[in-house]
Write a protein that holds these residues in place. Structure first.
Motif, mmCIF file in Angstrom:
data_model
loop_
_atom_site.group_PDB
_atom_site.id
_atom_site.type_symbol
_atom_site.label_atom_id
_atom_site.label_comp_id
_atom_site.label_asym_id
_atom_site.label_seq_id
_atom_site.Cartn_x
_atom_site.Cartn_y
_atom_site.Cartn_z
ATOM 1 N N GLN A 130 -47.293 50.097 4.106
ATOM 2 C CA GLN A 130 -48.336 49.909 4.844
ATOM 3 C C GLN A 130 -48.472 51.242 5.625
ATOM 4 N N LEU A 131 -47.668 51.595 6.444
ATOM 5 C CA LEU A 131 -47.739 52.868 7.331
ATOM 6 C C LEU A 131 -47.950 54.245 6.334
ATOM 7 N N SER A 132 -47.529 54.302 5.128
ATOM 8 C CA SER A 132 -47.753 55.338 4.224
ATOM 9 C C SER A 132 -49.173 55.311 3.820
ATOM 10 N N LEU A 133 -49.794 54.074 3.430
ATOM 11 C CA LEU A 133 -51.033 53.820 3.181
ATOM 12 C C LEU A 133 -52.064 54.370 4.208
ATOM 13 N N VAL A 134 -51.769 53.763 5.450
ATOM 14 C CA VAL A 134 -52.443 54.295 6.723
ATOM 15 C C VAL A 134 -52.596 55.847 6.790
ATOM 16 N N LEU A 135 -51.470 56.479 6.572
ATOM 17 C CA LEU A 135 -51.373 57.894 6.745
ATOM 18 C C LEU A 135 -51.887 58.679 5.726
ATOM 19 N N GLY A 136 -52.001 58.027 4.629
ATOM 20 C CA GLY A 136 -52.587 58.798 3.526
ATOM 21 C C GLY A 136 -51.550 59.666 2.571
ATOM 22 N N SER A 137 -50.199 59.124 2.495
ATOM 23 C CA SER A 137 -49.097 59.880 1.955
ATOM 24 C C SER A 137 -48.437 59.168 0.834
ATOM 25 N N CYS A 138 -49.156 58.086 0.359
ATOM 26 C CA CYS A 138 -48.842 57.780 -0.860
ATOM 27 C C CYS A 138 -49.295 58.561 -2.080
ATOM 28 N N LYS A 139 -48.451 58.686 -3.182
ATOM 29 C CA LYS A 139 -48.798 59.196 -4.382
ATOM 30 C C LYS A 139 -50.164 58.733 -4.852
ATOM 31 N N PRO A 140 -51.298 59.877 -4.872
ATOM 32 C CA PRO A 140 -52.383 59.406 -5.659
ATOM 33 C C PRO A 140 -52.521 59.351 -6.832
ATOM 34 N N ALA A 141 -53.486 58.338 -7.459
ATOM 35 C CA ALA A 141 -53.651 58.340 -8.776
ATOM 36 C C ALA A 141 -54.196 59.550 -9.536
ATOM 37 N N LYS A 142 -53.601 59.922 -10.720
ATOM 38 C CA LYS A 142 -54.056 61.167 -11.495
ATOM 39 C C LYS A 142 -55.496 61.035 -11.720
ATOM 40 N N PRO A 143 -55.920 62.071 -11.974
ATOM 41 C CA PRO A 143 -57.435 62.167 -12.350
ATOM 42 C C PRO A 143 -57.719 61.395 -13.683
ATOM 43 N N TRP A 144 -56.903 61.350 -14.732
ATOM 44 C CA TRP A 144 -57.123 60.804 -16.107
ATOM 45 C C TRP A 144 -56.909 59.391 -15.651
#
Length: 667
Positions: free
Chosen positions: A175-189
């Motif tokens: 949850q902390l990583s989600l708040v900080l935006g440090s989770c690996k984002p989805a790829k464009p495709w």
């Protein structure tokens, strides 16, 4: 060329005055109120058509025994399709925001905008479905095709949530990583795939929403003395099925998601849609159909072109023949009865000082002025002169019915347009209220209600209001208004718009209190941490109010559009309501973007009103902005509703005439 004159119940001298320009000489010749019918007129289909109310079977043949088809049994098969579609619609509208945030690792703001666009496309594209149904396919085949497309989209979304290849890596993403935006984002495709299947689903709704309500209403015989009552009850039960679908989406689907995961949740929506499709096809022998009337866009274009060609032809020309219509009971439009000539949009309307006030000060009313001026000139499309010859083409001379269709389509626009703000509020509540609920205590005793279940309460309020509507509201309001159904269609829309103002105003009041409480008790930066001593059930007030507003406005609007739309344009008329809903979603996204742009200042580290951290934002200011916009919208609705005249049944006397050209008007 033989012809007959069909006299109007209107007074001839009054209508003639309405057709002439008020600034022109009183000595000019004036057009009498009558419709000249040519026996030599050829229609696009080879003959005229009787009233568009004649039901046919799936093969287009008249139904010999109506008692074996239609009615409530057929309507219930149709209810099932709408219930499943609404279940999927609401299930995606709430869960997709959370799915994009927690699984695809997208910010709340971009997730809510993406879902708003999905909601907008699914409703705005209803105009396409309405066009195809009225022009070529008919309502049954339009529903059958697009409900299959809807199922394909839901299946694609289920695969996205089920197969790991379509989602980013979830390791080390707490949850902390989600708040900080440090989770690996989805790829464009991966996002491209999700958006593709999401918008395929939205496109599938295009043929369902404008047709289901109209197709259900088609199952009742309008020659019955109880038709008005049956229609009124049908639209209430229809919206009840919508509500049941929403309640299931906000409870059972959310429960499946928590217990079984995202794949099972989205899969349940696909299964429900598949079952409803089968039930819809099972009911095929019971359905009553209406013949599609050909392309309504072509007919509208013909009127505009014909009117433009005769734009300089005055109504006082000595060789004037009259306004053109086919003889007898037949109409040139397949699936439509005749529509009598009306004096809507007469020039005298522009003499009102109130109208000029709105024209000068409110931009949209300037465009309404242009619309009404154009409608004043549309009669020239049916104006028959000697140059037209004995057999003019439809791009030069249109029937009165064809011209009146265009007038009606234009005249209907202001009413559904005034419900756009209601749909803006509904859209904002679906997304912003979820963010509010994350900071609140959602326990009922020892039972913890999931945050995504909170939007179920508007559905429950809708269910309650519809259950009590005929036993409580109708008897009370009937004593006040004297209306047999308690309130007219436009009165119900107005009641709903007024209640929506109360709902969004309360939302602003509570949000101010909630944010102050969070700051006071050191929850300012814990926007995903629920405050144990502040209950989420304070949100029920705004939820229930908006649910009540939805019942009155949307149900009243659907019934209004179905009854007022031309016979061969019922689906397009119904699509106005869906289009208003779609525009409401797009307007919500635009308002969000404008507010974020104006209220944020990165240089001074000033966050916008709609900050991802709701405790440091100013959601209360945003709700009050919506309140002001709703009040302005309500005033515009009152003005539009006061001016609107319902279509009425008219009878005509047909008499033979030898004189086609009215004599000079007396000075």
């Amino acid at each position: 060329m033989s012809s007959r004159e069909i006299k109007s119940p209107e007074d001839a001298s009054e209508t003639a005055a309405g057709l002439d320009e008020v600034s022109e000489s009183v000595h000019r010749k004036k057009l009498g109120v009558f419709f000249i019918e040519s026996d030599n007129r050829r229609t696009a289909f080879g003959r005229g058509y009787t009233g568009g109310t004649t039901p046919v079977d799936i093969h287009g043949k008249p139904i010999a025994d109506l008692s074996k088809t239609g009615g409530w049994i057929a309507a219930f098969f149709i209810f099932g399709n709408e219930m499943a579609e609404r279940m999927a619609y609401f299930g995606l509208s709430v869960n997709m925001v959370v799915f994009m945030f927690y699984v695809m690792h997208r910010p709340f703001s971009s997730s809510s905008n993406a879902v708003n666009n999905f909601l907008g496309i699914s409703q705005a594209s209803s105009v396409l479905g309405g066009f195809l149904a009225d022009a070529y396919l008919g309502r049954y085949w339009t529903i059958a095709i697009f409900t299959t497309i809807y199922l394909v989209g839901l299946t694609g979304i289920t695969l996205c949530a089920t197969m790991k290849i379509f989602v980013p890596n979830q390791d080390n993403c707490d949850q902390l990583s989600l708040v900080l935006g440090s989770c690996k984002p989805a790829k464009p495709w991966q996002m491209l795939y999700l958006y593709t299947v999401l918008y395929i689903t939205a496109f599938g709704a295009a043929g369902i929403r404008p047709c289901v309500s109209s197709f259900g209403a088609d199952q009742f015989d309008e020659r019955s003395k109880d038709y008005k009552t049956l229609l009124d009850r049908f639209f209430n039960f229809f919206y009840l099925s919508v509500t049941i679908g929403a309640i299931v989406a906000f409870t059972l689907v959310v429960y499946i998601q928590i217990e079984r995961g995202w794949g099972a949740a989205f899969g349940s929506l696909a299964i429900a849609m598949g079952i409803s499709n089968m039930l819809f096809f099972v009911g095929t022998p019971l359905y009553r159909h209406r013949l599609p009337g050909g392309s309504p866009l072509t007919r509208v274009a013909q009127v505009l072109v014909a009117a433009f060609k005769k734009r300089n032809v005055p109504f006082s020309r000595s060789e004037l023949v009259g306004l053109y219509e086919l003889p007898g009971r037949h109409s040139a439009i397949k699936g439509s009865g005749k529509i009598p000539h009306t004096n809507d949009f007469r020039c005298s309307l522009f003499n009102s000082s109130i109208f000029h006030f709105f024209v000068m000060r409110i931009n949209c009313y300037y465009f309404n002025f242009q619309f009404f001026w154009c409608c004043r000139c549309l009669d020239k499309a049916a104006l028959q002169v000697k140059e037209d010859g004995s057999n003019p083409g439809p791009w030069r001379l249109c029937t009165v019915t064809q011209v009146e269709e265009v007038k009606i389509l234009i005249k209907l626009i202001p009413i559904p347009a005034c419900t756009i703000m209601l749909n803006v509020v509904l859209t904002q509540f679906l997304t912003l209220s979820v963010q509010q609920a994350y900071t609140l205590n959602t326990h009922i005793g020892k039972l913890k209600l999931p945050v995504t279940c909170m939007p179920v309460f508007p559905g429950l309020s809708v269910f309650l209001v519809l259950s009590l509507y005929y036993s409580v509201f109708v008897p009370i309001s009937r004593r006040i208004t004297g209306h047999p159904h308690g309130a007219s269609q436009l009165q119900r829309v107005g009641i709903g718009l007024f209640i929506s103002i109360l709902s969004v105003a309360w939302a602003g009041v509570f949000e101010r209190f909630r944010r102050g409480y969070a700051i006071k008790h050191d929850y300012e930066f814990g926007f995903l941490t629920p405050m144990p001593h502040l209950s989420a059930y304070w949100l029920l007030i705004q939820y229930c109010l908006i649910g009540i507003a939805e019942v009155f406005s949307i149900v009243g609007l659907l019934e209004f559009l179905y009854e007022e739309a031309p016979d061969a344009m019922k689906s397009i008329g119904s699509s106005y309501a869906a289009l208003a809903g779609g525009l409401g979603c797009f307007v919500a996204s635009v308002i969000n973007s404008i507010v974020k742009s104006i209220t944020s200042n990165p240089e001074n580290r000033q966050q916008s009103w709609l900050s991802q951290n709701i405790n440091t934002g100013k959601f209360d200011y945003f709700y009050w902005l919506l309140t002001v916009l709703c009040v302005i919208n309500f005033c515009i609705f009152l003005y539009s509703a006061q001016r609107y005249k319902y279509r009425t049944e008219r009878t005509f006397e047909v008499s033979e005439t030898k004189q086609n050209i009215p004599g000079p008007a007396e000075g």
